[in-house]
Scaffold this motif. Structure first.
Motif, PDB file in Angstrom:
ATOM      1  N   TYR A  29     -36.485  31.747 -25.308  1.00 36.88           N
ATOM      2  CA  TYR A  29     -35.816  32.464 -26.188  1.00 36.88           C
ATOM      3  C   TYR A  29     -36.358  34.268 -25.398  1.00 36.88           C
ATOM      4  N   LEU A  30     -36.923  34.382 -25.197  1.00 30.48           N
ATOM      5  CA  LEU A  30     -37.636  35.864 -25.228  1.00 30.48           C
ATOM      6  C   LEU A  30     -37.034  36.511 -23.259  1.00 30.48           C
ATOM      7  N   GLU A  31     -37.237  35.360 -22.949  1.00 31.42           N
ATOM      8  CA  GLU A  31     -36.954  35.283 -21.226  1.00 31.42           C
ATOM      9  C   GLU A  31     -35.227  35.131 -21.889  1.00 31.42           C
ATOM     10  N   ALA A  32     -34.519  34.288 -21.798  1.00 29.01           N
ATOM     11  CA  ALA A  32     -33.240  34.150 -22.113  1.00 29.01           C
ATOM     12  C   ALA A  32     -32.644  35.554 -22.466  1.00 29.01           C
ATOM     13  N   LYS A  33     -33.381  36.492 -23.997  1.00 28.31           N
ATOM     14  CA  LYS A  33     -32.869  37.402 -24.770  1.00 28.31           C
ATOM     15  C   LYS A  33     -32.907  37.840 -23.036  1.00 28.31           C
ATOM     16  N   SER A  34     -34.081  38.304 -22.599  1.00 27.95           N
ATOM     17  CA  SER A  34     -34.200  39.640 -21.231  1.00 27.95           C
ATOM     18  C   SER A  34     -33.654  39.653 -20.398  1.00 27.95           C
ATOM     19  N   GLN A  35     -33.633  38.424 -19.791  1.00 24.02           N
ATOM     20  CA  GLN A  35     -32.132  38.065 -18.819  1.00 24.02           C
ATOM     21  C   GLN A  35     -30.510  38.204 -19.404  1.00 24.02           C
ATOM     22  N   LEU A  36     -29.971  38.192 -20.755  1.00 27.14           N
ATOM     23  CA  LEU A  36     -28.945  38.412 -20.958  1.00 27.14           C
ATOM     24  C   LEU A  36     -28.334  39.965 -21.190  1.00 27.14           C
ATOM     25  N   GLU A  37     -29.651  40.402 -21.540  1.00 26.44           N
ATOM     26  CA  GLU A  37     -29.294  41.984 -21.358  1.00 26.44           C
ATOM     27  C   GLU A  37     -29.288  42.871 -19.574  1.00 26.44           C
ATOM     28  N   LEU A  38     -30.348  42.072 -18.904  1.00 27.28           N
ATOM     29  CA  LEU A  38     -29.561  42.459 -17.603  1.00 27.28           C
ATOM     30  C   LEU A  38     -28.109  42.189 -16.923  1.00 27.28           C
ATOM     31  N   ALA A  39     -27.653  40.788 -16.955  1.00 26.05           N
ATOM     32  CA  ALA A  39     -27.067  39.960 -16.690  1.00 26.05           C
ATOM     33  C   ALA A  39     -25.761  41.327 -17.795  1.00 26.05           C
ATOM     34  N   LYS A  40     -25.593  41.639 -18.563  1.00 26.41           N
ATOM     35  CA  LYS A  40     -24.816  42.741 -19.006  1.00 26.41           C
ATOM     36  C   LYS A  40     -24.874  43.512 -18.173  1.00 26.41           C
ATOM     37  N   VAL A  41     -25.202  44.264 -18.073  1.00 30.84           N
ATOM     38  CA  VAL A  41     -25.485  45.532 -17.749  1.00 30.84           C
ATOM     39  C   VAL A  41     -25.215  45.479 -16.435  1.00 30.84           C
ATOM     40  N   ASP A  42     -25.448  44.690 -15.789  1.00 29.48           N
ATOM     41  CA  ASP A  42     -24.510  44.378 -14.529  1.00 29.48           C
ATOM     42  C   ASP A  42     -23.384  43.817 -14.411  1.00 29.48           C
ATOM     43  N   TYR A  43     -23.353  43.326 -15.162  1.00 26.22           N
ATOM     44  CA  TYR A  43     -21.413  42.661 -15.324  1.00 26.22           C
ATOM     45  C   TYR A  43     -20.787  43.782 -15.784  1.00 26.22           C
ATOM     46  N   GLU A  44     -21.374  44.958 -16.441  1.00 28.06           N
ATOM     47  CA  GLU A  44     -20.580  46.254 -16.788  1.00 28.06           C
ATOM     48  C   GLU A  44     -19.991  47.103 -16.143  1.00 28.06           C
ATOM     49  N   ARG A  45     -21.104  46.754 -15.147  1.00 27.05           N
ATOM     50  CA  ARG A  45     -21.646  48.280 -13.589  1.00 27.05           C
ATOM     51  C   ARG A  45     -20.454  47.780 -12.950  1.00 27.05           C
ATOM     52  N   GLN A  46     -20.540  46.905 -12.966  1.00 25.81           N
ATOM     53  CA  GLN A  46     -19.401  46.385 -11.616  1.00 25.81           C
ATOM     54  C   GLN A  46     -18.215  45.504 -12.946  1.00 25.81           C
ATOM     55  N   GLN A  47     -17.900  46.393 -13.870  1.00 23.96           N
ATOM     56  CA  GLN A  47     -16.251  46.522 -14.016  1.00 23.96           C
ATOM     57  C   GLN A  47     -16.257  47.664 -13.639  1.00 23.96           C
ATOM     58  N   GLU A  48     -17.152  48.691 -13.883  1.00 23.71           N
ATOM     59  CA  GLU A  48     -16.617  49.886 -13.752  1.00 23.71           C
ATOM     60  C   GLU A  48     -16.432  50.753 -11.791  1.00 23.71           C
ATOM     61  N   LEU A  49     -17.393  49.501 -11.225  1.00 23.25           N
ATOM     62  CA  LEU A  49     -17.180  49.728  -9.947  1.00 23.25           C
ATOM     63  C   LEU A  49     -15.393  48.712  -9.324  1.00 23.25           C
ATOM     64  N   ALA A  50     -15.111  47.993 -10.057  1.00 23.78           N
ATOM     65  CA  ALA A  50     -14.104  47.202  -9.300  1.00 23.78           C
ATOM     66  C   ALA A  50     -12.915  48.642 -10.017  1.00 23.78           C
TER      67      ALA A  50
ATOM     68  N   ASN B  77     -16.525  47.892  -5.081  1.00 24.41           N
ATOM     69  CA  ASN B  77     -16.648  45.982  -4.619  1.00 24.41           C
ATOM     70  C   ASN B  77     -15.651  45.498  -4.506  1.00 24.41           C
ATOM     71  N   SER B  78     -15.796  44.231  -4.451  1.00 24.24           N
ATOM     72  CA  SER B  78     -14.814  43.342  -4.357  1.00 24.24           C
ATOM     73  C   SER B  78     -14.660  42.181  -5.731  1.00 24.24           C
ATOM     74  N   GLN B  79     -13.723  41.382  -6.078  1.00 24.72           N
ATOM     75  CA  GLN B  79     -13.290  40.546  -6.534  1.00 24.72           C
ATOM     76  C   GLN B  79     -14.765  39.591  -7.213  1.00 24.72           C
ATOM     77  N   LYS B  80     -15.118  39.352  -6.291  1.00 28.76           N
ATOM     78  CA  LYS B  80     -15.737  38.412  -6.259  1.00 28.76           C
ATOM     79  C   LYS B  80     -16.887  38.826  -6.590  1.00 28.76           C
ATOM     80  N   VAL B  81     -17.939  39.700  -6.158  1.00 26.69           N
ATOM     81  CA  VAL B  81     -19.269  39.888  -6.408  1.00 26.69           C
ATOM     82  C   VAL B  81     -18.440  40.339  -8.347  1.00 26.69           C
ATOM     83  N   LEU B  82     -17.592  41.105  -8.362  1.00 35.64           N
ATOM     84  CA  LEU B  82     -17.278  41.020  -9.860  1.00 35.64           C
ATOM     85  C   LEU B  82     -17.234  39.397 -11.087  1.00 35.64           C
ATOM     86  N   GLN B  83     -16.721  38.503 -10.392  1.00 36.82           N
ATOM     87  CA  GLN B  83     -16.922  37.075 -10.619  1.00 36.82           C
ATOM     88  C   GLN B  83     -18.257  36.783 -10.684  1.00 36.82           C
TER      89      GLN B  83
END
Length: 408
Positions: free
Chosen positions: A126-147, A152-158
Motif C-alpha cells: 500500500y505504501l509503495e502504491a501510494k508513493s508511485q501514485l504521487e509520482l505518476a500524478k506529478v508526471d501526468y500533470e507535467r506532461q499536460q502542461e508540456l502538451a 511533447n508528443s501526444q503519445k508521451v502524454l497518453q
C-alpha cells in the motif's frame, strides 16, 4: 335275493345321509353363532326400563358456533440478520480471544486477534502504491502542461496518463483491502506497520459457538464464532397441509415452551409458500412480549386461533374415549323381543321390547362451551345419538363381553 340286495343298498344310502347331516349341522350352527357374535359385538340392547334407569337421552348432531384452532409444534428461531458467523477475510493464526459459549458481547467489541506476516506485505504494498501514485500524478500533470505548449508528443502524454491510472487503481485496491482486514490506512501512512489484526463483533448478542483455540491457523472459509442477537426471536411453526387454508396473516398464536407452563402470545407474520416432503409448511410468528431469557431452539407447542365457524357438533357427554379412540352411540332401528320368561302371561319385566344402541367411531376437533366439533361416517345419516348415558352403555357392553356373551 335281488330284492334283499336293493333294500340293503337303500338302507346304506339312508344311513350315510343321516351321518353327513349330523356331522354338518353343528359346524353350521357354530359358524352362524360366531357370525352373529361378530355382527353384534358393537351393539348393546336395553329395555325401556333400563334406558330410563340409566338416564339415556337421545339427540342429534347440531351446527354450533365453535372457535377454531390449529394445534402446532415448533421452535424459537432467529432471523438470518440476527445470527452472525464470524470469519477472517485472510487466513492467519489466532493470537488472542476471551470468548466462551454463552459470553455476551457488544457491537464493536474486539472478540479476537489474528496474526499473519502477509498483513505486513499488504501494508508495504500500500505504501509503495501510494508513493508511485504521487509520482505518476506529478508526471501526468507535467506532461499536460508540456502538451499545451506543444513541447511533447501526444503519445508521451497518453503514457503518463496510463501510468497514473494504473497506480491509482492499485492504491485504491490496497486501501480497500486494508479496510477489510480492519487496518487503518492513515495509521499505515504514519508508519505504524502491524502483523496482527482485530476482529470486531458486528452485533450485540450472545456467543453460541466457539470453533477455534489460541494458536490455531484459520482459513477465510472457517467459522470462528457464531453470535446471536436474542432480542427479537420469532416462533417458527410446522403446520400440516390440510390446515393451510385456515391460516391468515395476523392470527393469534397461544403457545407454551417445553420447560414452563406460562402461556404466551404471538402473531402470524409470514406463511410459507412451499410444501415439504412430509406435507407440511412453515409459518413465522412475531412474539408479542419479548423475553431476554429466550434461547434459539427452544421447543414449543401452541394453538393458532382461526376464528369461529358453524361446524357439526355434539355435547361433550355424548363422546366417549375408549382405547385411545373416540366413539358415540347411535340408536339402531332394529329392535328385539326378550323371551327369557317361559310364561309370557306372568308380566315378567324382562319380557318387553329392547332397543339397540350401536357404538360408532368418530373424529373430534375443537371444543367450546360444552360442545365438541365432530366428524362422523356418512352412514350415520340423521340417526339419533345418545347424548347422555354413553358411558353406561359402554360399561354394559364390556361387561357382557367379559361374561362371554354379546350385549344382548
Amino acid at each position: 335275493m335281488k330284492s334283499i340286495n336293493i333294500n340293503s343298498i337303500y338302507i346304506c344310502i339312508f344311513s350315510f345321509s343321516i351321518l353327513i347331516s349330523c356331522n354338518n349341522t353343528p359346524s353350521e350352527k357354530v359358524a352362524e353363532v360366531e357370525s352373529n357374535e361378530t355382527a353384534h359385538e358393537d351393539i348393546v340392547a336395553l329395555t325401556s326400563a333400563q334406558s330410563q334407569n340409566a338416564g339415556i337421552e337421545l339427540g342429534h348432531i347440531e351446527k354450533k358456533q365453535i372457535s377454531g384452532t390449529i394445534k402446532v409444534n415448533g421452535v424459537l428461531d432467529v432471523p438470518p440478520q440476527q445470527l452472525v458467523s464470524i470469519s477472517v477475510p485472510l487466513g492467519g493464526f489466532l493470537k488472542n480471544t476471551t470468548l466462551l459459549q454463552g459470553s455476551r458481547v457488544k457491537k464493536g467489541q474486539v472478540i479476537a486477534t489474528i496474526e499473519n506476516l502477509d498483513f505486513i506485505q499488504i501494508q508495504q504494498d500500500y505504501l509503495e502504491a501510494k508513493s508511485q501514485l504521487e509520482l505518476a500524478k506529478v508526471d501526468y500533470e507535467r506532461q499536460q502542461e508540456l502538451a499545451k505548449e506543444n513541447v511533447n508528443s501526444q503519445k508521451v502524454l497518453q503514457q503518463a496518463k496510463s501510468n497514473y491510472t494504473i497506480w491509482e487503481a492499485k492504491h485504491n485496491a490496497l486501501r480497500e483491502k486494508l479496510r477489510v482486514i480492519n487496518i487503518d490506512a492513515k495509521s499505515v501512512e504514519d508508519g505504524n506497520i502491524r502483523s496482527s489484526i482485530n476482529l470486531y463483533s458486528p452485533i450485540e448478542g450472545y456467543v453460541t459457538q466457539v470453533n477455534v483455540n489460541i494458536g490455531k491457523y484459520v482459513n477465510p472459509t472457517d467459522v470462528l464464532f457464531e453470535i446471536v442477537d436474542t432480542e427479537h426471536l420469532h416462533a417458527e411453526l410446522i403446520v400440516f397441509e390440510k390446515d393451510v387454508p385456515r391460516l391468515r396473516i395476523g392470527q393469534k398464536l397461544r403457545f407454551t415452551l417445553a420447560n414452563e407452563t406460562k402461556e404466551r402470545m404471538a402473531t402470524v407474520y409470514l406463511i410459507g409458500r412451499e410444501i415439504s416432503t412430509d406435507r407440511t409448511i412453515r409459518i413465522h410468528c412475531h412474539i408479542d412480549e419479548e423475553d431476554k431469557e429466550f434461547l434459539p431452539g427452544m421447543y414449543l407447542t401452541g394453538l393458532v386461533e382461526t376464528g369461529s365457524t358453524q361446524v357439526p357438533a355434539l355435547p361433550d357427554d355424548a363422546i366417549i374415549s375408549y382405547q385411545g379412540k373416540k366413539y358415540i352411540f347411535i340408536a339402531s332401528e332394529e329392535k328385539e323381543e326378550n323371551h327369557e320368561s317361559s310364561d309370557p302371561t306372568q308380566g315378567d319385566p324382562h319380557n318387553e321390547e329392547s332397543k339397540n344402541f350401536r357404538m360408532v367411531e368418530i373424529e373430534t376437533s375443537n371444543s367450546e362451551l360444552g360442545f365438541t366439533e365432530v366428524s362422523v361416517p356418512d352412514s350415520i345419516g340423521n340417526s339419533a345419538v345418545v347424548i347422555k348415558g354413553a358411558y353406561v352403555l359402554l360399561s354394559k357392553m364390556k361387561n357382557s363381553e367379559e361374561e362371554g356373551g354379546h350385549a344382548h
